[in-house]
Design a protein around this motif. Structure first.
Motif, PDB file in Angstrom:
ATOM      1  N   LEU A 167       1.008  -1.423   0.371  1.00  0.00           N
ATOM      2  CA  LEU A 167       0.279  -0.038   0.212  1.00  0.00           C
ATOM      3  C   LEU A 167       0.567   1.356  -0.164  1.00  0.00           C
ATOM      4  CD1 LEU A 167      -2.875  -1.030   2.095  1.00  0.00           C
ATOM      5  CD2 LEU A 167      -2.972  -0.962   0.037  1.00  0.00           C
ATOM      6  N   ALA A 168       2.187   1.100   0.557  1.00  0.00           N
ATOM      7  CA  ALA A 168       3.257   2.682   0.369  1.00  0.00           C
ATOM      8  C   ALA A 168       3.418   2.532  -1.156  1.00  0.00           C
ATOM      9  CB  ALA A 168       3.602   1.846   1.408  1.00  0.00           C
ATOM     10  N   PHE A 169       3.691   1.349  -0.959  1.00  0.00           N
ATOM     11  CA  PHE A 169       4.390   1.185  -2.841  1.00  0.00           C
ATOM     12  C   PHE A 169       3.157   2.253  -3.975  1.00  0.00           C
ATOM     13  CE2 PHE A 169       7.684  -1.981  -2.473  1.00  0.00           C
ATOM     14  CZ  PHE A 169       8.950  -0.819  -1.899  1.00  0.00           C
ATOM     15  N   LEU A 170       2.283   1.885  -3.386  1.00  0.00           N
ATOM     16  CA  LEU A 170       0.512   2.019  -4.229  1.00  0.00           C
ATOM     17  C   LEU A 170       0.435   3.777  -4.239  1.00  0.00           C
ATOM     18  CD1 LEU A 170      -2.108   1.721  -5.860  1.00  0.00           C
ATOM     19  CD2 LEU A 170      -2.746   0.888  -3.693  1.00  0.00           C
ATOM     20  N   LEU A 171       0.883   3.743  -3.063  1.00  0.00           N
ATOM     21  CA  LEU A 171       0.703   5.488  -3.065  1.00  0.00           C
ATOM     22  C   LEU A 171       1.234   6.613  -2.938  1.00  0.00           C
ATOM     23  CD1 LEU A 171      -1.076   7.516  -0.771  1.00  0.00           C
ATOM     24  CD2 LEU A 171       0.338   6.807   1.416  1.00  0.00           C
ATOM     25  N   GLU A 172       2.761   6.151  -3.083  1.00  0.00           N
ATOM     26  CA  GLU A 172       3.961   6.962  -3.440  1.00  0.00           C
ATOM     27  C   GLU A 172       3.126   7.060  -5.075  1.00  0.00           C
ATOM     28  OE1 GLU A 172       5.837   8.977  -2.101  1.00  0.00           O
ATOM     29  OE2 GLU A 172       5.620   8.012  -0.355  1.00  0.00           O
ATOM     30  N   GLY A 173       3.317   5.918  -5.546  1.00  0.00           N
ATOM     31  CA  GLY A 173       3.153   5.921  -6.888  1.00  0.00           C
ATOM     32  C   GLY A 173       1.782   6.927  -7.618  1.00  0.00           C
ATOM     33  N   ALA A 178       0.615  12.026  -9.999  1.00  0.00           N
ATOM     34  CA  ALA A 178      -0.717  12.751  -9.560  1.00  0.00           C
ATOM     35  C   ALA A 178      -0.193  14.432  -9.708  1.00  0.00           C
ATOM     36  CB  ALA A 178      -1.509  12.458  -7.997  1.00  0.00           C
ATOM     37  N   GLY A 179       1.803  14.259  -9.232  1.00  0.00           N
ATOM     38  CA  GLY A 179       2.607  15.392  -8.657  1.00  0.00           C
ATOM     39  C   GLY A 179       2.263  15.444 -10.553  1.00  0.00           C
ATOM     40  N   LEU A 180       2.609  14.762 -11.394  1.00  0.00           N
ATOM     41  CA  LEU A 180       3.110  15.255 -13.024  1.00  0.00           C
ATOM     42  C   LEU A 180       1.297  15.864 -13.739  1.00  0.00           C
ATOM     43  CD1 LEU A 180       5.227  11.719 -13.740  1.00  0.00           C
ATOM     44  CD2 LEU A 180       6.116  14.110 -13.676  1.00  0.00           C
ATOM     45  N   GLU A 181       0.251  14.827 -13.086  1.00  0.00           N
ATOM     46  CA  GLU A 181      -0.589  15.727 -13.796  1.00  0.00           C
ATOM     47  C   GLU A 181      -1.409  16.603 -13.218  1.00  0.00           C
ATOM     48  OE1 GLU A 181      -2.857  11.510 -13.895  1.00  0.00           O
ATOM     49  OE2 GLU A 181      -1.152  10.781 -15.054  1.00  0.00           O
ATOM     50  N   GLY A 182      -0.963  17.054 -11.964  1.00  0.00           N
ATOM     51  CA  GLY A 182      -1.540  18.221 -11.289  1.00  0.00           C
ATOM     52  C   GLY A 182      -2.412  18.376 -10.721  1.00  0.00           C
ATOM     53  N   ASP A 183      -3.160  17.300 -10.611  1.00  0.00           N
ATOM     54  CA  ASP A 183      -4.590  17.120  -9.612  1.00  0.00           C
ATOM     55  C   ASP A 183      -3.946  15.675  -8.652  1.00  0.00           C
ATOM     56  OD1 ASP A 183      -5.761  14.660 -10.530  1.00  0.00           O
ATOM     57  OD2 ASP A 183      -6.309  16.441 -12.488  1.00  0.00           O
ATOM     58  N   GLY A 184      -4.960  15.521  -7.186  1.00  0.00           N
ATOM     59  CA  GLY A 184      -5.444  14.677  -6.944  1.00  0.00           C
ATOM     60  C   GLY A 184      -5.658  13.823  -7.891  1.00  0.00           C
ATOM     61  N   GLU A 185      -6.356  13.315  -9.064  1.00  0.00           N
ATOM     62  CA  GLU A 185      -6.970  12.325  -8.680  1.00  0.00           C
ATOM     63  C   GLU A 185      -6.804  11.038  -9.659  1.00  0.00           C
ATOM     64  OE1 GLU A 185     -10.284   9.602 -10.119  1.00  0.00           O
ATOM     65  OE2 GLU A 185      -9.896  11.692  -9.430  1.00  0.00           O
ATOM     66  N   ARG A 186      -5.435  10.773  -9.029  1.00  0.00           N
ATOM     67  CA  ARG A 186      -4.283   9.783  -8.774  1.00  0.00           C
ATOM     68  C   ARG A 186      -4.859   9.233  -7.395  1.00  0.00           C
ATOM     69  NH1 ARG A 186      -3.631   6.653 -13.511  1.00  0.00           N
ATOM     70  NH2 ARG A 186      -3.624   8.047 -15.370  1.00  0.00           N
ATOM     71  N   VAL A 187      -4.923  10.197  -6.239  1.00  0.00           N
ATOM     72  CA  VAL A 187      -4.485   9.786  -5.204  1.00  0.00           C
ATOM     73  C   VAL A 187      -6.323   9.224  -4.982  1.00  0.00           C
ATOM     74  CG1 VAL A 187      -3.661  10.325  -2.878  1.00  0.00           C
ATOM     75  CG2 VAL A 187      -2.588  11.545  -4.964  1.00  0.00           C
ATOM     76  N   ARG A 188      -7.036   9.839  -5.594  1.00  0.00           N
ATOM     77  CA  ARG A 188      -8.454   9.273  -4.752  1.00  0.00           C
ATOM     78  C   ARG A 188      -8.917   8.035  -5.940  1.00  0.00           C
ATOM     79  NH1 ARG A 188      -9.247  14.791  -5.667  1.00  0.00           N
ATOM     80  NH2 ARG A 188      -9.492  14.584  -7.865  1.00  0.00           N
ATOM     81  N   GLN A 189      -7.594   7.407  -6.779  1.00  0.00           N
ATOM     82  CA  GLN A 189      -7.876   6.446  -7.699  1.00  0.00           C
ATOM     83  C   GLN A 189      -7.412   5.395  -6.856  1.00  0.00           C
ATOM     84  OE1 GLN A 189      -6.409   6.579 -11.356  1.00  0.00           O
ATOM     85  NE2 GLN A 189      -8.412   7.467 -11.893  1.00  0.00           N
ATOM     86  N   ALA A 190      -6.114   5.923  -6.356  1.00  0.00           N
ATOM     87  CA  ALA A 190      -5.219   4.475  -5.388  1.00  0.00           C
ATOM     88  C   ALA A 190      -5.601   4.373  -4.151  1.00  0.00           C
ATOM     89  CB  ALA A 190      -4.118   5.444  -5.285  1.00  0.00           C
ATOM     90  N   ARG A 191      -6.689   5.353  -3.750  1.00  0.00           N
ATOM     91  CA  ARG A 191      -7.307   5.043  -2.234  1.00  0.00           C
ATOM     92  C   ARG A 191      -8.202   4.029  -2.938  1.00  0.00           C
ATOM     93  NH1 ARG A 191     -12.556   5.551   0.448  1.00  0.00           N
ATOM     94  NH2 ARG A 191     -11.506   6.755   2.544  1.00  0.00           N
ATOM     95  N   ALA A 192      -9.439   4.170  -3.621  1.00  0.00           N
ATOM     96  CA  ALA A 192     -10.062   2.986  -4.194  1.00  0.00           C
ATOM     97  C   ALA A 192      -9.618   2.028  -4.105  1.00  0.00           C
ATOM     98  CB  ALA A 192     -11.041   3.432  -5.715  1.00  0.00           C
ATOM     99  N   ILE A 193      -8.547   1.697  -5.237  1.00  0.00           N
ATOM    100  CA  ILE A 193      -7.969   0.514  -5.137  1.00  0.00           C
ATOM    101  C   ILE A 193      -7.275  -0.457  -4.109  1.00  0.00           C
ATOM    102  CG2 ILE A 193      -5.892  -0.635  -6.369  1.00  0.00           C
ATOM    103  CD1 ILE A 193      -5.604   1.772  -7.875  1.00  0.00           C
ATOM    104  N   ALA A 194      -7.050   0.707  -2.662  1.00  0.00           N
ATOM    105  CA  ALA A 194      -6.387   0.502  -1.631  1.00  0.00           C
ATOM    106  C   ALA A 194      -7.847  -0.129  -0.501  1.00  0.00           C
ATOM    107  CB  ALA A 194      -6.129   1.546  -0.512  1.00  0.00           C
ATOM    108  N   ALA A 195      -9.047   0.265  -0.385  1.00  0.00           N
ATOM    109  CA  ALA A 195     -10.018  -0.158   0.133  1.00  0.00           C
ATOM    110  C   ALA A 195     -10.591  -1.305  -0.512  1.00  0.00           C
ATOM    111  CB  ALA A 195     -11.382   0.942  -0.441  1.00  0.00           C
ATOM    112  N   ALA A 196     -10.206  -0.943  -2.003  1.00  0.00           N
ATOM    113  CA  ALA A 196     -10.390  -2.436  -2.156  1.00  0.00           C
ATOM    114  C   ALA A 196      -9.728  -3.624  -2.093  1.00  0.00           C
ATOM    115  CB  ALA A 196     -10.711  -2.543  -4.174  1.00  0.00           C
ATOM    116  N   LEU A 197      -8.532  -4.021  -1.944  1.00  0.00           N
ATOM    117  CA  LEU A 197      -7.447  -4.606  -1.551  1.00  0.00           C
ATOM    118  C   LEU A 197      -8.109  -5.263   0.281  1.00  0.00           C
ATOM    119  CD1 LEU A 197      -3.910  -4.834  -2.042  1.00  0.00           C
ATOM    120  CD2 LEU A 197      -5.036  -4.947   0.373  1.00  0.00           C
ATOM    121  N   LEU A 198      -8.540  -4.202   1.513  1.00  0.00           N
ATOM    122  CA  LEU A 198      -8.773  -4.412   2.419  1.00  0.00           C
ATOM    123  C   LEU A 198      -9.594  -5.375   2.443  1.00  0.00           C
ATOM    124  CD1 LEU A 198      -8.140  -0.992   4.011  1.00  0.00           C
ATOM    125  CD2 LEU A 198      -6.672  -2.917   3.704  1.00  0.00           C
ATOM    126  N   ASP A 199     -10.602  -4.680   0.952  1.00  0.00           N
ATOM    127  CA  ASP A 199     -11.747  -5.724   1.593  1.00  0.00           C
ATOM    128  C   ASP A 199     -11.647  -7.241   1.423  1.00  0.00           C
ATOM    129  OD1 ASP A 199     -13.265  -3.380   2.246  1.00  0.00           O
ATOM    130  OD2 ASP A 199     -13.949  -2.732   0.236  1.00  0.00           O
TER     131      ASP A 199
END
Length: 201
Positions: A167-173, A178-199
């Motif tokens: 999950l730390a690797f997922l978050l850093e990636g 997100a930094g390259l693209e200039g918005d937080g959308e990738r972080v929100r997507q990572a959160r959704a991936i993390a939530a699915a993994l936790l489930d």
């Protein structure tokens, strides 16, 4: 309105010089980069004399380290605020992702540029103390995730550690993209991936 602006400017000038210098450094280092930001730029933005900077920091390198410490403390504040609303260890893990997403939503002068700590570390030479501070921050983030996972997976310490690293690797990636693209959308997507993994644990 003019009175309010004047009052706000006066209050800003009354803030301690160290605080004003750190705030100016934070804005300029994040927007322009550490190497590109000179002492004169920081003192001008802070509205203090150059001597005031050296009365508070022995060098630019010390100011950079103070900036990195402040950035770490700022993130921890966001995480703790999210954690207060979390119900259980699963939401504790997601609070880490939410804190990064909250950081991405700040009104940055030149837009979101990713993790300010990693951006600074990329400019610092190998062996620089600032890089060690950034590494310590990233290790703490992974430890926080691991702590929540240890609670979520009692009796499965190996799986908890491996999942925390994943999950730390997922978050850093996600933060890098997100930094390259200039918005937080990738972080929100990572959160959704993390939530699915936790489930699926």
């Amino acid at each position: 309105m003019g009175d309010t602006e004047t009052g706000a400017a006066a209050r800003g000038r009354r803030r301690p010089a160290r605080e004003r210098l750190l705030a100016a450094a934070a804005r300029r280092f994040y927007a322009d980069g550490v190497a590109a930001t000179g002492i004169d730029t920081i003192t001008a933005e802070a509205g203090v004399a150059k001597m005031s900077l050296y009365n508070n920091f022995s060098s630019k390198a010390e100011l950079v380290r103070a900036y990195l410490d402040a950035r770490h403390a700022e993130w921890l504040g966001l995480y703790r605020a999210r954690l207060e609303r979390a119900r259980g260890p699963r939401e504790g893990v997601l609070a880490v992702f939410d804190a990064y997403a909250d950081h991405a939503e700040f009104a940055y002068e030149r837009g979101f540029r990713g993790c300010g700590l990693l951006n600074a570390a990329a400019e610092l030479p190998a062996g620089d103390e600032g890089r060690a501070l950034v590494r310590a921050h990233k290790e703490e983030v992974e430890r926080l995730i691991a702590g929540h996972l240890a609670e979520l997976l009692p009796g499965r310490p190996g799986e908890a550690r491996a999942t925390a690293e994943h999950l730390a690797f997922l978050l850093e990636g996600a933060m890098a993209r997100a930094g390259l693209e200039g918005d937080g959308e990738r972080v929100r997507q990572a959160r959704a991936i993390a939530a699915a993994l936790l489930d699926r644990l």
